[in-house]
Motif scaffolding. Sequence first.
Motif, PDB file in Angstrom:
ATOM      1  N   UNK A  65      50.197  30.600  22.485  1.00 51.22           N
ATOM      2  CA  UNK A  65      48.804  31.015  22.280  1.00 51.22           C
ATOM      3  C   UNK A  65      48.703  32.396  21.620  1.00 51.22           C
ATOM      4  N   UNK A  66      49.606  33.297  21.988  1.00 49.83           N
ATOM      5  CA  UNK A  66      49.599  34.630  21.392  1.00 49.83           C
ATOM      6  C   UNK A  66      49.891  34.594  19.899  1.00 49.83           C
ATOM      7  N   UNK A  67      50.840  33.745  19.503  1.00 57.16           N
ATOM      8  CA  UNK A  67      51.178  33.611  18.090  1.00 57.16           C
ATOM      9  C   UNK A  67      50.007  33.025  17.310  1.00 57.16           C
ATOM     10  N   UNK A  68      49.333  32.044  17.898  1.00 59.44           N
ATOM     11  CA  UNK A  68      48.171  31.436  17.243  1.00 59.44           C
ATOM     12  C   UNK A  68      47.061  32.457  17.039  1.00 59.44           C
ATOM     13  N   UNK A  69      46.847  33.298  18.045  1.00 57.80           N
ATOM     14  CA  UNK A  69      45.810  34.320  17.945  1.00 57.80           C
ATOM     15  C   UNK A  69      46.184  35.360  16.893  1.00 57.80           C
ATOM     16  N   UNK A  70      47.446  35.760  16.884  1.00 58.74           N
ATOM     17  CA  UNK A  70      47.931  36.745  15.913  1.00 58.74           C
ATOM     18  C   UNK A  70      47.772  36.237  14.480  1.00 58.74           C
ATOM     19  N   UNK A  71      48.013  34.946  14.278  1.00 61.23           N
ATOM     20  CA  UNK A  71      47.975  34.365  12.932  1.00 61.23           C
ATOM     21  C   UNK A  71      46.589  34.430  12.310  1.00 61.23           C
ATOM     22  N   UNK A  72      45.560  34.559  13.139  1.00 64.58           N
ATOM     23  CA  UNK A  72      44.188  34.601  12.623  1.00 64.58           C
ATOM     24  C   UNK A  72      43.910  35.863  11.817  1.00 64.58           C
ATOM     25  N   UNK A  73      44.633  36.942  12.111  1.00 68.94           N
ATOM     26  CA  UNK A  73      44.359  38.224  11.463  1.00 68.94           C
ATOM     27  C   UNK A  73      45.527  38.737  10.618  1.00 68.94           C
ATOM     28  N   UNK A  74      46.555  37.927  10.422  1.00 66.92           N
ATOM     29  CA  UNK A  74      47.699  38.376   9.637  1.00 66.92           C
ATOM     30  C   UNK A  74      47.316  38.625   8.179  1.00 66.92           C
ATOM     31  N   UNK A  75      47.760  39.720   7.603  1.00 63.82           N
ATOM     32  CA  UNK A  75      47.597  39.902   6.154  1.00 63.82           C
ATOM     33  C   UNK A  75      48.364  38.812   5.404  1.00 63.82           C
ATOM     34  N   UNK A  76      47.959  38.552   4.179  1.00 65.31           N
ATOM     35  CA  UNK A  76      48.603  37.509   3.385  1.00 65.31           C
ATOM     36  C   UNK A  76      50.098  37.762   3.260  1.00 65.31           C
ATOM     37  N   UNK A  77      50.476  39.016   3.037  1.00 71.20           N
ATOM     38  CA  UNK A  77      51.890  39.350   2.887  1.00 71.20           C
ATOM     39  C   UNK A  77      52.687  38.954   4.133  1.00 71.20           C
ATOM     40  N   UNK A  78      52.125  39.246   5.296  1.00 71.79           N
ATOM     41  CA  UNK A  78      52.799  38.934   6.554  1.00 71.79           C
ATOM     42  C   UNK A  78      52.945  37.433   6.731  1.00 71.79           C
ATOM     43  N   UNK A  79      51.911  36.685   6.380  1.00 71.38           N
ATOM     44  CA  UNK A  79      51.976  35.227   6.478  1.00 71.38           C
ATOM     45  C   UNK A  79      53.067  34.660   5.585  1.00 71.38           C
ATOM     46  N   UNK A  80      53.131  35.140   4.346  1.00 71.61           N
ATOM     47  CA  UNK A  80      54.122  34.628   3.401  1.00 71.61           C
ATOM     48  C   UNK A  80      55.542  34.960   3.838  1.00 71.61           C
ATOM     49  N   UNK A  81      55.734  36.157   4.376  1.00 71.12           N
ATOM     50  CA  UNK A  81      57.057  36.539   4.875  1.00 71.12           C
ATOM     51  C   UNK A  81      57.430  35.682   6.080  1.00 71.12           C
ATOM     52  N   UNK A  82      56.474  35.468   6.976  1.00 69.62           N
ATOM     53  CA  UNK A  82      56.730  34.644   8.166  1.00 69.62           C
ATOM     54  C   UNK A  82      57.107  33.221   7.790  1.00 69.62           C
TER      55      UNK A  82
END
Length: 332
Positions: free
Chosen positions: A222-239
């Motif tokens: 649940x914490x990861x799902x919540x975090x993903x809502x506000x991730x910058x695009x760069x962070x999402x692409x790296x992840x």
Amino acid sequence: MLLLAVAFIVAFVLLLYMVSPLISPKPLKLPGAHVVVTGGSSGIGKCIAIECYKQGAFITLIARDENKLLQTKKEIEKYCVNDKQVVLCISVDVSKDYEQVENVLKQAQEKLGPVDMLVNCAGTSVTGKFEDIEVNSFERLMAVNYLGSVYPSRAVIATMKERRMGRIVFVSSQAGQLGLFGYTAYSPTKFALRGLAEALQMEVKPYNVYVTVAYPPDTDTPGFAEESKTKPLETKLISETSSVCQAEQVARVIVKDAVQGNFNSSVGSDGYMLSILTSGMSPVTSITEGLQQVVCMGIFRIVGLFYLGSFDSIVRRCMMQREKSESADKTE
């Protein structure tokens, strides 16, 4: 040069062999053991509690939300292996008041006996560019992720040393091994756990108390799902360059490493590589582990440089796209 390298490796192996009795701890027996899990109402913490309960441990769950705790208690109890097992729930914020944390852990030990293993899993995350993150978020994350592990550990360490046995687990993150775009508030708090763990391990090892630092990757919680809502695009692409693990898998690895007394706990091939690359002066618990670090460090550094290059490329591309978009908006 080749002969010199071989001679060095042989000497290193012999040295480790000589001190190996001092390195390798005896495994902790979970049946009947008292395991305390902070942040145990959901995610990795809940799965660790379930894994320990399946192996016959008595569990104390600590978290802030009392309703979640009671729901988790019912879920865990489905996995009991004998009718003597108990799941105790305590609602408290482990990051605010040390005396309160100390008192509730004393109560837990009065009911279920001395703590054999403490798993510090309470944590939270905030993502965003450094200048966009509220200043109080840096303070809050350091309180929850760092002091929220210091306080429970401080409350149980004296008893563990007196009994000459115990395990303390700090659940860090791969972001506690490698600083990434978007994690300027989160990563430092997880890096801090590594420093605490190394210093504490040196203090308590003579008392047969062992510390484990776990570095889970992105995990489906649940914490990861919540975090993903506000991730910058760069962070999402790296992840997205690595896969998301299941919490049950991560929990099994952490429990296994903690029971064995391993200092490092990693998941998957990326986690293994990062553990080698960031081993530094961290303790080893076997000849094999030390030898792997010596042999693999160089090649893994090369691989790591490629990863860093790809991450930098992602950040540059996002910056150029953003500037291009802003320029186009101004001309309209």
